[in-house]
Design a protein around this motif. Structure first.
Motif, PDB file in Angstrom:
ATOM      1  N   ILE A   1       0.832  -1.206   0.000  1.00 21.56           N
ATOM      2  CA  ILE A   1       0.000   0.000   0.000  1.00 21.56           C
ATOM      3  C   ILE A   1       0.867   1.256   0.000  1.00 21.56           C
ATOM      4  CG2 ILE A   1      -1.631   1.342   1.408  1.00 21.56           C
ATOM      5  CD1 ILE A   1      -2.871  -1.361   2.264  1.00 21.56           C
ATOM      6  N   ASP A   2       1.960   1.227   0.773  1.00 18.92           N
ATOM      7  CA  ASP A   2       2.856   2.388   0.844  1.00 18.92           C
ATOM      8  C   ASP A   2       3.504   2.699  -0.500  1.00 18.92           C
ATOM      9  OD1 ASP A   2       2.368   2.879   3.506  1.00 18.92           O
ATOM     10  OD2 ASP A   2       4.102   1.750   4.232  1.00 18.92           O
ATOM     11  N   ASN A   3       3.754   1.671  -1.285  1.00 19.61           N
ATOM     12  CA  ASN A   3       4.498   1.869  -2.536  1.00 19.61           C
ATOM     13  C   ASN A   3       3.622   1.794  -3.792  1.00 19.61           C
ATOM     14  OD1 ASN A   3       7.516   1.885  -1.673  1.00 19.61           O
ATOM     15  ND2 ASN A   3       6.656   0.154  -0.562  1.00 19.61           N
ATOM     16  N   PHE A   4       2.337   1.528  -3.595  1.00 16.91           N
ATOM     17  CA  PHE A   4       1.448   1.381  -4.748  1.00 16.91           C
ATOM     18  C   PHE A   4       1.109   2.737  -5.348  1.00 16.91           C
ATOM     19  CE2 PHE A   4      -2.757   0.714  -6.738  1.00 16.91           C
ATOM     20  CZ  PHE A   4      -2.426  -0.324  -7.600  1.00 16.91           C
ATOM     21  N   ASP A   5       0.953   2.732  -6.648  1.00 15.08           N
ATOM     22  CA  ASP A   5       0.581   3.954  -7.355  1.00 15.08           C
ATOM     23  C   ASP A   5      -0.472   3.591  -8.401  1.00 15.08           C
ATOM     24  OD1 ASP A   5       0.614   6.186  -9.349  1.00 15.08           O
ATOM     25  OD2 ASP A   5       2.193   6.934  -8.016  1.00 15.08           O
ATOM     26  N   LEU A   6      -1.524   4.381  -8.475  1.00 17.21           N
ATOM     27  CA  LEU A   6      -2.603   4.104  -9.427  1.00 17.21           C
ATOM     28  C   LEU A   6      -2.119   4.114 -10.870  1.00 17.21           C
ATOM     29  CD1 LEU A   6      -5.514   6.196  -7.829  1.00 17.21           C
ATOM     30  CD2 LEU A   6      -5.252   3.701  -7.813  1.00 17.21           C
ATOM     31  N   SER A   7      -0.993   4.788 -11.113  1.00 18.13           N
ATOM     32  CA  SER A   7      -0.468   4.866 -12.478  1.00 18.13           C
ATOM     33  C   SER A   7       0.099   3.538 -12.960  1.00 18.13           C
ATOM     34  CB  SER A   7       0.621   5.941 -12.571  1.00 18.13           C
ATOM     35  OG  SER A   7       1.733   5.599 -11.765  1.00 18.13           O
ATOM     36  N   TYR A   8       0.278   2.567 -12.045  1.00 18.10           N
ATOM     37  CA  TYR A   8       0.778   1.255 -12.440  1.00 18.10           C
ATOM     38  C   TYR A   8      -0.214   0.518 -13.326  1.00 18.10           C
ATOM     39  CZ  TYR A   8       4.300   1.670  -8.708  1.00 18.10           C
ATOM     40  OH  TYR A   8       5.335   2.061  -7.912  1.00 18.10           O
TER      41      TYR A   8
ATOM     42  N   LEU B   1      -4.415  -3.736  -6.912  1.00 23.43           N
ATOM     43  CA  LEU B   1      -3.587  -3.784  -5.715  1.00 23.43           C
ATOM     44  C   LEU B   1      -3.229  -5.235  -5.387  1.00 23.43           C
ATOM     45  CD1 LEU B   1      -2.239  -2.521  -3.226  1.00 23.43           C
ATOM     46  CD2 LEU B   1      -4.441  -2.749  -2.033  1.00 23.43           C
ATOM     47  N   SER B   2      -4.169  -6.152  -5.556  1.00 22.46           N
ATOM     48  CA  SER B   2      -3.916  -7.560  -5.231  1.00 22.46           C
ATOM     49  C   SER B   2      -2.773  -8.119  -6.077  1.00 22.46           C
ATOM     50  CB  SER B   2      -5.177  -8.392  -5.429  1.00 22.46           C
ATOM     51  OG  SER B   2      -5.649  -8.284  -6.760  1.00 22.46           O
ATOM     52  N   THR B   3      -2.734  -7.739  -7.368  1.00 21.86           N
ATOM     53  CA  THR B   3      -1.669  -8.209  -8.258  1.00 21.86           C
ATOM     54  C   THR B   3      -0.317  -7.716  -7.779  1.00 21.86           C
ATOM     55  OG1 THR B   3      -3.193  -8.186 -10.138  1.00 21.86           O
ATOM     56  CG2 THR B   3      -0.851  -8.238 -10.646  1.00 21.86           C
ATOM     57  N   TYR B   4      -0.277  -6.470  -7.352  1.00 23.60           N
ATOM     58  CA  TYR B   4       0.974  -5.871  -6.886  1.00 23.60           C
ATOM     59  C   TYR B   4       1.357  -6.382  -5.499  1.00 23.60           C
ATOM     60  CZ  TYR B   4       4.288  -2.218  -5.526  1.00 23.60           C
ATOM     61  OH  TYR B   4       5.408  -1.542  -5.106  1.00 23.60           O
TER      62      TYR B   4
ATOM     63  N   ILE C   1       3.682 -12.634   0.035  1.00 20.37           N
ATOM     64  CA  ILE C   1       4.307 -13.958   0.014  1.00 20.37           C
ATOM     65  C   ILE C   1       5.784 -13.853   0.370  1.00 20.37           C
ATOM     66  CG2 ILE C   1       4.947 -15.908  -1.460  1.00 20.37           C
ATOM     67  CD1 ILE C   1       2.353 -15.356  -3.044  1.00 20.37           C
ATOM     68  N   GLY C   2       6.451 -12.814  -0.152  1.00 17.63           N
ATOM     69  CA  GLY C   2       7.870 -12.616   0.131  1.00 17.63           C
ATOM     70  C   GLY C   2       8.136 -12.409   1.611  1.00 17.63           C
ATOM     71  N   GLU C   3       7.299 -11.598   2.267  1.00 17.22           N
ATOM     72  CA  GLU C   3       7.476 -11.351   3.707  1.00 17.22           C
ATOM     73  C   GLU C   3       7.275 -12.632   4.504  1.00 17.22           C
ATOM     74  OE1 GLU C   3       8.354  -8.659   5.526  1.00 17.22           O
ATOM     75  OE2 GLU C   3       8.800  -7.634   3.638  1.00 17.22           O
ATOM     76  N   ILE C   4       6.251 -13.408   4.136  1.00 18.96           N
ATOM     77  CA  ILE C   4       5.969 -14.646   4.864  1.00 18.96           C
ATOM     78  C   ILE C   4       7.102 -15.650   4.682  1.00 18.96           C
ATOM     79  CG2 ILE C   4       4.428 -16.647   4.997  1.00 18.96           C
ATOM     80  CD1 ILE C   4       2.123 -14.768   4.241  1.00 18.96           C
TER      81      ILE C   4
ATOM     82  N   GLU D   1       9.444  -0.975  -9.421  1.00 16.81           N
ATOM     83  CA  GLU D   1       9.734   0.066 -10.406  1.00 16.81           C
ATOM     84  C   GLU D   1       9.156  -0.233 -11.774  1.00 16.81           C
ATOM     85  OE1 GLU D   1      13.618   2.260 -12.481  1.00 16.81           O
ATOM     86  OE2 GLU D   1      13.892   0.938 -10.740  1.00 16.81           O
ATOM     87  N   HIS D   2       9.210  -1.506 -12.202  1.00 19.46           N
ATOM     88  CA  HIS D   2       8.822  -1.857 -13.570  1.00 19.46           C
ATOM     89  C   HIS D   2       7.504  -2.621 -13.670  1.00 19.46           C
ATOM     90  CE1 HIS D   2      12.782  -0.581 -15.027  1.00 19.46           C
ATOM     91  NE2 HIS D   2      13.306  -1.232 -13.990  1.00 19.46           N
ATOM     92  N   GLY D   3       7.014  -3.144 -12.543  1.00 18.27           N
ATOM     93  CA  GLY D   3       5.748  -3.878 -12.575  1.00 18.27           C
ATOM     94  C   GLY D   3       5.878  -5.313 -13.032  1.00 18.27           C
ATOM     95  N   ILE D   4       7.094  -5.762 -13.340  1.00 15.94           N
ATOM     96  CA  ILE D   4       7.345  -7.156 -13.719  1.00 15.94           C
ATOM     97  C   ILE D   4       8.612  -7.619 -13.018  1.00 15.94           C
ATOM     98  CG2 ILE D   4       6.221  -7.015 -15.972  1.00 15.94           C
ATOM     99  CD1 ILE D   4       9.007  -6.734 -17.221  1.00 15.94           C
ATOM    100  N   GLU D   5       8.793  -8.942 -12.941  1.00 20.58           N
ATOM    101  CA  GLU D   5      10.004  -9.464 -12.311  1.00 20.58           C
ATOM    102  C   GLU D   5      11.172  -9.422 -13.292  1.00 20.58           C
ATOM    103  OE1 GLU D   5       9.785 -13.178 -10.377  1.00 20.58           O
ATOM    104  OE2 GLU D   5       8.532 -12.423  -8.748  1.00 20.58           O
TER     105      GLU D   5
END
Length: 258
Positions: free
Chosen positions: A79-86, A90-93, A99-102, A135-139
């Protein structure tokens, strides 16, 4: 993937509000304007996303309360790093971050020790992937990771594999209501046995006395070294059936040897 209801202490999961897309867009606009209450609403309105991810993890193996708290940290970061311009949901991002944190929490609490340098490399890879995704929206590709971190491409999967949680060979992986199939049953036995001659003679006689189908499955499993899945495919039956026949065959052989 496990399918069960995740129970979290002091949280009525059935009453959690789920935000509509239009509501989230409005909340992100408010948050961008400095309304911190919007952030709290976004967190509370996406807790079911964290719960849905927790279903991937074994509730008998992990403390769901701990994983939920860690997952919420991942949600907050998203949520802190999400931007509507992406132009993303939100779920996709958020899913990769949660999962990474867990997984990071599980790795850090793993009793097995790995080389510090390999662990540092793996964390560096994960951090780079997270920043690149943000930054790029993809891995990033392995080539991008290797170039940016000045490492060889072949080191990437080895480093990440070193952080994977080990699984017991007695981990149940399938149950059709009858015999449980364990990970051990999926592993081909390639080892040679050095039994004494008398035992080998008795074993051979016993094997020759059991049913032909049982005998063939034992030979393929423990002499040729096939897995139950491979045998099931060749016979056109289910793996559960192979498991039952194998266990019956072993019991029959034991009975005949006595």
């Amino acid at each position: 993937m496990s399918k069960y209801k995740v129970d979290i202490t002091n949280l009525n999961t059935s009453n959690i509000k789920v935000l509509k897309s239009s509501e989230m867009i409005e909340l992100f606009k408010r948050l961008k304007d400095g309304d911190l209450s919007a952030k709290e609403e976004l967190i509370n309105g996406n807790l079911k996303l964290v719960l849905s991810i927790l279903k991937r993890f074994n509730k008998d193996k992990y403390n769901m309360d701990d994983l939920f708290q860690v997952g919420v940290i991942g949600l907050i970061k998203a949520i802190d790093n999400f931007d509507l311009s992406y132009n993303l949901k939100l779920s996709t991002y958020a899913c990769p971050l949660i999962i990474g944190e867990i997984k990071r929490f599980i790795r850090d609490n793993n009793s097995l020790r790995v080389s510090r340098s390999i662990k540092d490399m793996a964390y560096g890879i994960l951090k780079y992937k997270e920043e690149y995704l943000k930054e790029h929206g993809i891995e990033p590709s392995n080539k991008d990771i290797a170039k940016s971190l000045a490492i060889e491409e072949y080191q990437i999967p080895f480093a990440l594999d070193s952080l994977k949680e080990p699984m017991s060979i007695f981990e149940p992986i399938y149950n059709d209501g009858g015999d449980t199939i364990y990970l051990l049953d999926q592993i081909a036995d390639k080892k040679e046995s050095n039994q004494d001659k008398d035992m080998l003679i008795s074993l051979r006689r016993a094997i020759n006395k059991i049913k032909e189908r049982e005998r063939n499955i034992l030979l393929e499993r423990f002499i040729i070294g096939k897995t139950q899945m491979e045998i099931a495919e060749s016979l056109g039956i289910s793996q559960a059936q192979v498991s039952r026949i194998e266990k019956n065959a072993i019991n029959n052989v034991k009975r005949l040897i006595k």
